[in-house]
Design a protein around this motif. Structure first.
Motif, PDB file in Angstrom:
ATOM      1  N   LEU A 130      87.329  87.433  69.540  1.00  0.00           N
ATOM      2  CA  LEU A 130      88.007  86.268  69.531  1.00  0.00           C
ATOM      3  C   LEU A 130      87.705  85.248  70.728  1.00  0.00           C
ATOM      4  O   LEU A 130      87.673  85.635  71.759  1.00  0.00           O
ATOM      5  CB  LEU A 130      89.372  86.597  69.493  1.00  0.00           C
ATOM      6  CG  LEU A 130      89.908  87.504  68.457  1.00  0.00           C
ATOM      7  CD1 LEU A 130      91.454  88.082  68.469  1.00  0.00           C
ATOM      8  CD2 LEU A 130      89.633  86.823  67.171  1.00  0.00           C
ATOM      9  N   ALA A 131      87.796  83.795  70.645  1.00  0.00           N
ATOM     10  CA  ALA A 131      87.740  82.846  71.731  1.00  0.00           C
ATOM     11  C   ALA A 131      89.211  82.612  72.279  1.00  0.00           C
ATOM     12  O   ALA A 131      89.831  82.458  71.571  1.00  0.00           O
ATOM     13  CB  ALA A 131      86.966  81.762  71.066  1.00  0.00           C
ATOM     14  N   GLU A 132      88.912  81.952  73.354  1.00  0.00           N
ATOM     15  CA  GLU A 132      90.214  81.445  73.998  1.00  0.00           C
ATOM     16  C   GLU A 132      90.635  80.406  73.413  1.00  0.00           C
ATOM     17  O   GLU A 132      89.801  79.498  72.884  1.00  0.00           O
ATOM     18  CB  GLU A 132      89.812  81.078  75.401  1.00  0.00           C
ATOM     19  CG  GLU A 132      91.129  80.504  76.001  1.00  0.00           C
ATOM     20  CD  GLU A 132      92.253  81.596  76.768  1.00  0.00           C
ATOM     21  OE1 GLU A 132      93.387  81.162  76.770  1.00  0.00           O
ATOM     22  OE2 GLU A 132      91.630  82.666  76.895  1.00  0.00           O
ATOM     23  N   GLY A 133      91.993  80.242  72.895  1.00  0.00           N
ATOM     24  CA  GLY A 133      92.598  79.178  72.265  1.00  0.00           C
ATOM     25  C   GLY A 133      92.269  79.232  70.639  1.00  0.00           C
ATOM     26  O   GLY A 133      92.470  78.315  69.910  1.00  0.00           O
ATOM     27  N   ALA A 162     105.952  81.940  61.073  1.00  0.00           N
ATOM     28  CA  ALA A 162     104.568  81.399  60.503  1.00  0.00           C
ATOM     29  C   ALA A 162     103.326  81.632  61.473  1.00  0.00           C
ATOM     30  O   ALA A 162     102.312  81.826  60.777  1.00  0.00           O
ATOM     31  CB  ALA A 162     104.662  80.076  60.236  1.00  0.00           C
ATOM     32  N   GLU A 163     103.923  81.743  62.725  1.00  0.00           N
ATOM     33  CA  GLU A 163     102.527  82.075  63.767  1.00  0.00           C
ATOM     34  C   GLU A 163     103.368  82.399  65.015  1.00  0.00           C
ATOM     35  O   GLU A 163     104.335  82.393  65.077  1.00  0.00           O
ATOM     36  CB  GLU A 163     101.721  80.793  63.996  1.00  0.00           C
ATOM     37  CG  GLU A 163     102.392  79.803  64.481  1.00  0.00           C
ATOM     38  CD  GLU A 163     101.359  78.373  64.825  1.00  0.00           C
ATOM     39  OE1 GLU A 163     101.516  77.803  65.792  1.00  0.00           O
ATOM     40  OE2 GLU A 163     100.711  78.104  63.831  1.00  0.00           O
ATOM     41  N   GLU A 164     102.079  83.242  65.646  1.00  0.00           N
ATOM     42  CA  GLU A 164     102.844  83.630  67.186  1.00  0.00           C
ATOM     43  C   GLU A 164     101.610  84.015  68.008  1.00  0.00           C
ATOM     44  O   GLU A 164     100.544  83.933  67.214  1.00  0.00           O
ATOM     45  CB  GLU A 164     103.611  84.709  67.037  1.00  0.00           C
ATOM     46  CG  GLU A 164     103.167  86.050  66.056  1.00  0.00           C
ATOM     47  CD  GLU A 164     104.132  86.884  66.076  1.00  0.00           C
ATOM     48  OE1 GLU A 164     105.284  86.876  66.207  1.00  0.00           O
ATOM     49  OE2 GLU A 164     103.782  88.019  65.312  1.00  0.00           O
ATOM     50  N   PRO A 165     101.745  83.859  69.128  1.00  0.00           N
ATOM     51  CA  PRO A 165     100.689  83.859  70.221  1.00  0.00           C
ATOM     52  C   PRO A 165     100.508  85.647  70.659  1.00  0.00           C
ATOM     53  O   PRO A 165     101.215  86.156  70.511  1.00  0.00           O
ATOM     54  CB  PRO A 165     101.070  83.084  71.545  1.00  0.00           C
ATOM     55  CG  PRO A 165     102.514  83.465  71.459  1.00  0.00           C
ATOM     56  CD  PRO A 165     102.812  83.389  69.925  1.00  0.00           C
ATOM     57  N   TYR A 166      99.027  85.861  70.767  1.00  0.00           N
ATOM     58  CA  TYR A 166      98.643  87.132  71.287  1.00  0.00           C
ATOM     59  C   TYR A 166      97.464  87.067  72.286  1.00  0.00           C
ATOM     60  O   TYR A 166      96.818  86.012  72.210  1.00  0.00           O
ATOM     61  CB  TYR A 166      98.296  88.031  70.079  1.00  0.00           C
ATOM     62  CG  TYR A 166      99.221  88.489  68.916  1.00  0.00           C
ATOM     63  CD1 TYR A 166     100.089  89.593  69.413  1.00  0.00           C
ATOM     64  CD2 TYR A 166      99.805  87.691  68.205  1.00  0.00           C
ATOM     65  CE1 TYR A 166     100.969  90.086  68.706  1.00  0.00           C
ATOM     66  CE2 TYR A 166     100.735  88.170  67.201  1.00  0.00           C
ATOM     67  CZ  TYR A 166     101.427  89.446  67.533  1.00  0.00           C
ATOM     68  OH  TYR A 166     102.470  89.791  66.750  1.00  0.00           O
ATOM     69  N   ASP A 167      97.473  87.886  73.259  1.00  0.00           N
ATOM     70  CA  ASP A 167      96.318  87.976  74.022  1.00  0.00           C
ATOM     71  C   ASP A 167      95.199  89.198  73.379  1.00  0.00           C
ATOM     72  O   ASP A 167      95.969  90.477  73.320  1.00  0.00           O
ATOM     73  CB  ASP A 167      96.652  88.653  75.495  1.00  0.00           C
ATOM     74  CG  ASP A 167      97.251  87.281  76.030  1.00  0.00           C
ATOM     75  OD1 ASP A 167      97.064  86.074  75.765  1.00  0.00           O
ATOM     76  OD2 ASP A 167      98.253  87.653  76.899  1.00  0.00           O
ATOM     77  N   ALA A 168      94.296  88.833  73.012  1.00  0.00           N
ATOM     78  CA  ALA A 168      93.189  89.985  72.515  1.00  0.00           C
ATOM     79  C   ALA A 168      91.692  89.441  72.518  1.00  0.00           C
ATOM     80  O   ALA A 168      91.466  88.335  72.414  1.00  0.00           O
ATOM     81  CB  ALA A 168      93.787  90.237  70.985  1.00  0.00           C
ATOM     82  N   ALA A 169      90.892  90.618  72.772  1.00  0.00           N
ATOM     83  CA  ALA A 169      89.625  90.297  72.699  1.00  0.00           C
ATOM     84  C   ALA A 169      88.821  90.305  71.454  1.00  0.00           C
ATOM     85  O   ALA A 169      88.050  89.624  71.148  1.00  0.00           O
ATOM     86  CB  ALA A 169      88.944  91.485  73.615  1.00  0.00           C
ATOM     87  N   THR A 170      89.424  91.158  70.542  1.00  0.00           N
ATOM     88  CA  THR A 170      89.078  91.250  69.191  1.00  0.00           C
ATOM     89  C   THR A 170      89.830  91.364  68.096  1.00  0.00           C
ATOM     90  O   THR A 170      91.151  91.262  68.402  1.00  0.00           O
ATOM     91  CB  THR A 170      88.075  92.709  69.166  1.00  0.00           C
ATOM     92  OG1 THR A 170      88.932  93.707  69.064  1.00  0.00           O
ATOM     93  CG2 THR A 170      86.760  92.817  70.210  1.00  0.00           C
ATOM     94  N   LEU A 171      89.580  91.093  66.771  1.00  0.00           N
ATOM     95  CA  LEU A 171      90.523  90.994  65.995  1.00  0.00           C
ATOM     96  C   LEU A 171      91.057  92.319  65.943  1.00  0.00           C
ATOM     97  O   LEU A 171      92.276  92.447  65.486  1.00  0.00           O
ATOM     98  CB  LEU A 171      89.754  90.798  64.535  1.00  0.00           C
ATOM     99  CG  LEU A 171      90.543  90.885  63.178  1.00  0.00           C
ATOM    100  CD1 LEU A 171      91.632  89.853  63.317  1.00  0.00           C
ATOM    101  CD2 LEU A 171      89.661  90.621  61.947  1.00  0.00           C
ATOM    102  N   MET A 193      90.490  89.218  78.069  1.00  0.00           N
ATOM    103  CA  MET A 193      91.403  88.943  76.811  1.00  0.00           C
ATOM    104  C   MET A 193      91.563  87.371  76.390  1.00  0.00           C
ATOM    105  O   MET A 193      91.484  86.614  77.436  1.00  0.00           O
ATOM    106  CB  MET A 193      92.657  89.254  77.050  1.00  0.00           C
ATOM    107  CG  MET A 193      93.024  90.730  77.117  1.00  0.00           C
ATOM    108  SD  MET A 193      93.186  91.398  75.532  1.00  0.00           S
ATOM    109  CE  MET A 193      93.471  93.150  75.917  1.00  0.00           C
ATOM    110  N   ALA A 194      91.553  87.003  75.261  1.00  0.00           N
ATOM    111  CA  ALA A 194      91.783  85.554  74.839  1.00  0.00           C
ATOM    112  C   ALA A 194      93.237  85.315  74.362  1.00  0.00           C
ATOM    113  O   ALA A 194      93.881  86.235  73.818  1.00  0.00           O
ATOM    114  CB  ALA A 194      90.494  85.355  73.739  1.00  0.00           C
TER     115      ALA A 194
END
Length: 84
Positions: free
Chosen positions: A69-72, A19-28, A1-2
């Motif tokens: 999805l890439a880390e960061g 406006a934005e928020e963080p998630y842990d996800a490998a794909t869109l 997971m990225a």
């Protein structure tokens, strides 16, 4: 997971309430599933009409489960815009 940042624009921002928020996800697809779980209701309806940019690159018609999805990285959620 990225660890990625999901940024919402226009109607998506209004529906998410941020406006934005963080998630842990490998794909869109994983990221969008997490978004729908966190924001059921109007944002789920808005997402059906959106296009997406991953780190500035358009996703286009690629299946979301194939978009890694890439880390960061950043996922931009772009609803259709009126006007010009």
């Amino acid at each position: 997971m990225a660890k990625v940042t999901v940024r919402y624009w226009a109607a998506a921002k209004a529906a998410a309430g941020v406006a934005e928020e963080p998630y842990d996800a490998a794909t869109l697809a994983d990221a969008l599933t997490a978004v729908r779980e966190r924001h059921p209701g109007e944002l789920t309806r808005v997402l059906m009409r959106c296009s997406y940019l991953i780190d500035g690159d358009p996703v286009g018609s690629r299946p979301h489960e194939t978009v890694r999805l890439a880390e960061g990285g950043t996922v931009e959620v772009l609803p259709p815009f009126a006007g010009g």
